[in-house]
Design an enzyme around this catalytic site. Structure first.
Site, short mmCIF file in Angstrom:
data_model
loop_
_atom_site.label_atom_id
_atom_site.label_comp_id
_atom_site.label_asym_id
_atom_site.label_seq_id
_atom_site.Cartn_x
_atom_site.Cartn_y
_atom_site.Cartn_z
N ARG A 113 0.83 -1.21 0.00
CA ARG A 113 0.00 0.00 0.00
C ARG A 113 0.87 1.26 0.00
O ARG A 113 0.54 2.25 -0.65
CB ARG A 113 -0.92 0.01 1.22
CG ARG A 113 -2.00 -1.03 1.13
CD ARG A 113 -2.85 -1.05 2.38
NE ARG A 113 -3.71 -2.22 2.38
CZ ARG A 113 -4.52 -2.54 3.36
NH1 ARG A 113 -4.61 -1.77 4.43
NH2 ARG A 113 -5.27 -3.62 3.27
N ASP B 55 -12.97 -9.59 7.80
CA ASP B 55 -12.17 -9.15 8.94
C ASP B 55 -12.68 -7.88 9.62
O ASP B 55 -11.94 -7.22 10.35
CB ASP B 55 -10.71 -8.96 8.52
CG ASP B 55 -10.54 -7.84 7.51
OD1 ASP B 55 -11.54 -7.37 6.94
OD2 ASP B 55 -9.39 -7.43 7.28
N GLU B 56 -13.93 -7.54 9.40
CA GLU B 56 -14.49 -6.38 10.08
C GLU B 56 -15.83 -6.74 10.68
O GLU B 56 -16.65 -7.40 10.05
CB GLU B 56 -14.66 -5.21 9.12
CG GLU B 56 -13.35 -4.63 8.64
CD GLU B 56 -13.57 -3.44 7.72
OE1 GLU B 56 -13.58 -2.32 8.24
OE2 GLU B 56 -13.73 -3.66 6.51
#
Length: 163
Positions: free
Chosen positions: A9, A64-65
């Site tokens: 990123r 994952d949230e």
């Protein structure tokens, strides 16, 4: 690109970027075949199960949230600690070793809450030292609950969480 790590990123790679654009932007990019999400789904299911053992008010967003409505947990904490004043809640925050942002009613920018560095960006709210409606204390209790959930998730299930 389905997902990418933080070093990628930092080099400008982002989720849902085309593979051709990603390789053009970052020739040293290491591509992994991650077509099997079995382990990720299992981990996600384990985390969801743990959270639902704490409260039924949990929603999953992706793998994952998760969103946890802590309203009932805050109310339960308040009932169990009915005699505690706001200052005692502060003691709980210190005693439980909270890591992360704790709402203390201060006017802070996002940068200040994440880095603890003073920001030159003006805040739009005045500091709060108390309130009549109880929101100040409920937000503090929410901080305690969040910290406790993260701690228990790591110790019982083996996963870390950021919020």
């Amino acid at each position: 690109i389905v997902t990418c790590n933080y070093p990628a990123r930092a080099l400008g790679i982002y989720k849902l970027m085309s593979l051709a654009d990603a390789v053009k932007k970052c020739p040293q990019l290491v591509i992994r075949n991650g077509s099997s999400l079995v382990h990720f789904r299992e981990a996600s299911d384990n985390i969801l199960q743990f959270l639902r053992e704490q409260t039924p008010r949990v929603e999953r967003l992706g793998l994952d949230e998760f969103f946890v409505d802590a309203t009932e947990l805050v109310q339960k904490y308040r009932e169990e600690n009915e005699k505690k004043e706001v200052e005692t809640v502060d003691d709980d925050l210190e005693f439980k070793g909270f890591a992360g942002h704790v709402y203390h009613g201060e006017a802070q920018t996002l940068i200040e809450t994440q880095t603890r560095a003073k920001s030159t960006v003006p805040t739009r709210v005045a500091p709060v030292t108390h309130c009549r409606c109880g929101c100040f204390q409920r937000l503090k209790i929410g901080s305690i609950i969040s910290k406790t959930l993260r701690h228990n998730l790591l110790s019982k299930v083996g996963y870390t969480a950021s919020a």
